[in-house]
Every structure is written in structure tokens, then in C-alpha cells.
Write a protein that holds these residues in place. Sequence first.
Motif, PDB file in Angstrom:
ATOM      1  N   ASP A  17      39.065  36.696  44.796  1.00  0.00           N
ATOM      2  CA  ASP A  17      39.346  35.283  45.451  1.00  0.00           C
ATOM      3  C   ASP A  17      40.930  35.300  45.611  1.00  0.00           C
ATOM      4  OD1 ASP A  17      38.189  32.740  46.427  1.00  0.00           O
ATOM      5  OD2 ASP A  17      39.739  32.182  45.208  1.00  0.00           O
ATOM      6  N   LYS A  18      41.683  36.029  45.186  1.00  0.00           N
ATOM      7  CA  LYS A  18      43.183  35.958  45.173  1.00  0.00           C
ATOM      8  C   LYS A  18      43.385  36.599  46.497  1.00  0.00           C
ATOM      9  CE  LYS A  18      44.179  36.107  40.184  1.00  0.00           C
ATOM     10  NZ  LYS A  18      44.517  36.851  39.275  1.00  0.00           N
ATOM     11  N   LYS A  20      42.533  35.825  49.058  1.00  0.00           N
ATOM     12  CA  LYS A  20      42.603  34.598  50.355  1.00  0.00           C
ATOM     13  C   LYS A  20      44.022  34.169  50.402  1.00  0.00           C
ATOM     14  CE  LYS A  20      37.850  33.330  49.529  1.00  0.00           C
ATOM     15  NZ  LYS A  20      37.149  32.408  48.684  1.00  0.00           N
ATOM     16  N   TYR A  21      44.882  34.405  49.312  1.00  0.00           N
ATOM     17  CA  TYR A  21      46.217  33.888  49.269  1.00  0.00           C
ATOM     18  C   TYR A  21      47.274  34.914  49.477  1.00  0.00           C
ATOM     19  CZ  TYR A  21      44.167  30.385  46.559  1.00  0.00           C
ATOM     20  OH  TYR A  21      43.317  29.135  46.130  1.00  0.00           O
ATOM     21  N   GLN A  23      49.305  36.711  52.233  1.00  0.00           N
ATOM     22  CA  GLN A  23      49.513  36.031  53.686  1.00  0.00           C
ATOM     23  C   GLN A  23      49.876  37.679  54.367  1.00  0.00           C
ATOM     24  OE1 GLN A  23      49.348  33.236  55.310  1.00  0.00           O
ATOM     25  NE2 GLN A  23      47.766  32.779  53.495  1.00  0.00           N
ATOM     26  N   ASN A  36      45.457  35.575  56.312  1.00  0.00           N
ATOM     27  CA  ASN A  36      45.373  36.158  55.075  1.00  0.00           C
ATOM     28  C   ASN A  36      44.463  37.264  54.932  1.00  0.00           C
ATOM     29  OD1 ASN A  36      42.641  35.458  54.151  1.00  0.00           O
ATOM     30  ND2 ASN A  36      43.184  33.435  54.180  1.00  0.00           N
TER      31      ASN A  36
END
Length: 197
Positions: A17-18, A20-21, A23, A36
Motif C-alpha cells: 500500500d506504501k 501509493k505514497y 511520488q 504516484n
Amino acid sequence: MDTTDLIKQIEFIKEIDKLKYIQRRTRLFNSDRNENDAEHSWHLAMMAIILSQHSNTPIDVLKVVKMVLIHDIVEIDAGDTFIYDTAKNHVNTADERLAAERIFGLLPKEQADDLIAIWEEFEAGETDEAKFAKSMDRLEPLLQNVSNNGGTWKEYDVDYKKVYEKKQIIKNGSVSIWDYAEKLIEESVANGILKKL
């Protein structure tokens, strides 16, 4: 009931899920919002499905989809390296190798080994599937920069020669897509959104 594998798989799912952070420098089509890594990977997977008929050779589309979905997972630990970065080379690094072993290593061994092998195949870029996957990886930001009136090319002072050099790998996976991409690059110069020295 043994839930050992399930627990490991859920931990992996939570960990990625990380993505998604993380950039990227490129922006969404016709937007000022940066993309992202998760969005990038999803977009490449869709592109691989939709554009697979243009591959130079018959390919296993599911394998290509796996490649593009996992290729940037290592950036959770290693960070994103901008393709036009002049200080850090955009190739597989020791940091990425450690990240692959840690993140994929959360999975049961057989799955971990499979995903690491697919990631390595993508990085090597030698199989037909890897060549096509890399074509998608280079095409998407080209389309984004064109849609954003030069986007990161203008922002980071990237010239025609650098763009052409990085993008020509597209032809290894698809000559027809490269022909299209090459025209976009030339049109970008003619339209003043990519400078030619």
C-alpha cells in the motif's frame, strides 16, 4: 487450518500500500498533480493489455501485466529515480535488490521467489515480455509530458537528445509503438515543448 501463508500474504498486501505514497516526477494527463507509483503501475498494466497486439513478437500478456505491476515495488524502500537524473543512474541498484528481497520476502517462499524472478526478468530487459513491459514503462511518461505541454522536460531542462535516447528502448518491444512515439517526440520539438540543441 494453517493460516501461515495467508498471514504472510496479508502482510505483503499491507506493505505494498506504501506504493501509493511514492511520488513520481511526471504528472497525470493534462494535470498539475504528480502521479504516484501505484497509479503508474496500474496504468502500465492497462496499457499492456490494450496495446499487446503491437508487440514485435507474441507475448504472455499476463506475465507482462505482472512485471509492470511489481516493477516499482522496490521503490517503497529505494525511492523513485527520475529517468533523466544526472546524479543517479536509472538502473537496478544494490538498494533496489535489498528492497526486493525484503518486500517480496514477506510472502511465502514460493511466491517470493516467483515475484523476484519476474522483477529480475523485467530489470534485465532481455525476454520478449520484458522488452514489451519496458516499452510501456517508457511510453506512459512520454504521453504524459506531451499532454502537459512539455511537463518534466521543461521543468528539468531535458532536451531532445536525452528524451530520444531514453525512449528509443520502446522499439525493442514494439516497432509500431516506437514509430508513433518517435513522431510524438518530433512533433514536440516542432511545437516548442521539447528543445533540440
